[in-house]
Design a protein around this motif. Structure first.
Motif, short mmCIF file in Angstrom:
data_model
loop_
_atom_site.label_atom_id
_atom_site.label_comp_id
_atom_site.label_asym_id
_atom_site.label_seq_id
_atom_site.Cartn_x
_atom_site.Cartn_y
_atom_site.Cartn_z
N SER A 1 -8.15 2.02 -5.39
CA SER A 1 -8.61 1.09 -4.36
C SER A 1 -8.03 1.57 -3.03
O SER A 1 -6.80 1.58 -2.86
N LEU A 2 -8.93 1.99 -2.12
CA LEU A 2 -8.50 2.54 -0.85
C LEU A 2 -8.55 1.50 0.26
O LEU A 2 -9.51 0.77 0.38
N LEU B 1 -4.63 5.66 2.48
CA LEU B 1 -3.83 4.45 2.27
C LEU B 1 -4.37 3.79 1.02
O LEU B 1 -5.51 3.33 0.98
N ILE B 2 -3.55 3.79 -0.03
CA ILE B 2 -3.97 3.35 -1.36
C ILE B 2 -3.42 1.97 -1.65
O ILE B 2 -2.21 1.76 -1.55
N ILE C 1 -4.41 2.90 8.87
CA ILE C 1 -3.30 3.76 9.24
C ILE C 1 -3.23 3.86 10.77
O ILE C 1 -4.25 4.03 11.42
N ASP C 2 -2.05 3.79 11.31
CA ASP C 2 -1.84 3.83 12.75
C ASP C 2 -2.28 5.18 13.32
O ASP C 2 -1.84 6.24 12.86
N ASP C 3 -3.16 5.16 14.33
CA ASP C 3 -3.71 6.38 14.93
C ASP C 3 -2.62 7.26 15.53
O ASP C 3 -2.65 8.49 15.39
N SER D 1 0.82 -1.20 0.00
CA SER D 1 0.00 0.00 0.00
C SER D 1 0.86 1.26 0.00
O SER D 1 2.01 1.24 0.43
N THR D 2 0.27 2.34 -0.48
CA THR D 2 0.94 3.63 -0.54
C THR D 2 0.22 4.61 0.37
O THR D 2 -1.01 4.71 0.31
#
Length: 172
Positions: A32-33, A121-122, A99-101, A2-3
């Motif tokens: 695509s997320l 996050l892609i 994604i980490d908070d 993921s990007t």
């Protein structure tokens, strides 16, 4: 792989508008997320995350279902629902998907109060079409996991919008 892309917008509403547009692009199969979160900073400096999924609530619902099922088997469905909901909520609260908070809160410390930072996050995307489509929203790239050339393409696309709305000073 993921990007991660983080773009700062002048308001939370603008960041939400872009997030909704990305969801539309996802329906068109251009992107695509895996996750899309908006972080804002209040005047008092508190960081607020606007996430898509409330893992605590989702865990409570799932736990209630399983607790009811176990409760029916052992002839005490109400106790099963209560225990299941509590354990599911606890499990959901401890679960961090996407994604980490902590990372988002730390990075959002650098934005100005009132701004909205869109964390995306892609999984996959058709880069040329997506970049062309989101460049009209503007924004400033805060962080990416893209390689340098792709990150520069993103910065250039967003800068085109800023250049198009800034008046060109007269030549002297």
């Amino acid at each position: 792989m993921s990007t991660l892309v983080v773009i700062v917008y002048p308001t939370e509403q603008k960041a939400e508008e872009v997030r909704q547009h990305l969801f539309q692009l996802q329906k068109e199969h251009l992107i695509s997320l895996a996750d899309a979160v908006i972080a804002t900073k209040t005047e008092s400096g508190h960081i607020k995350l606007n996430q898509l999924v409330n893992t605590t609530a989702a865990g409570a619902v799932t736990g209630s279902f399983w607790g009811l099922l176990v409760g029916v088997i052992f002839l005490n469905p109400l106790l099963g629902v209560a225990v299941g909901a509590a354990s599911g909520a606890l499990g959901g609260a401890l679960t961090d998907v996407g994604i980490d908070d902590t990372f988002m809160k730390e990075l959002a410390e650098s934005i100005q109060p009132g701004n909205g930072a869109l964390f995306v996050l892609i999984r996959e995307m058709t880069e040329d079409k997506v970049l062309k489509d989101i460049q009209n929203f503007g924004g400033t790239v805060l962080k990416t996991s893209l390689d340098e050339s792709k990150e520069q393409l993103l910065r250039d696309a967003l800068q085109k919008h800023a250049d198009s709305i800034s008046p060109v000073p007269p030549a002297v």
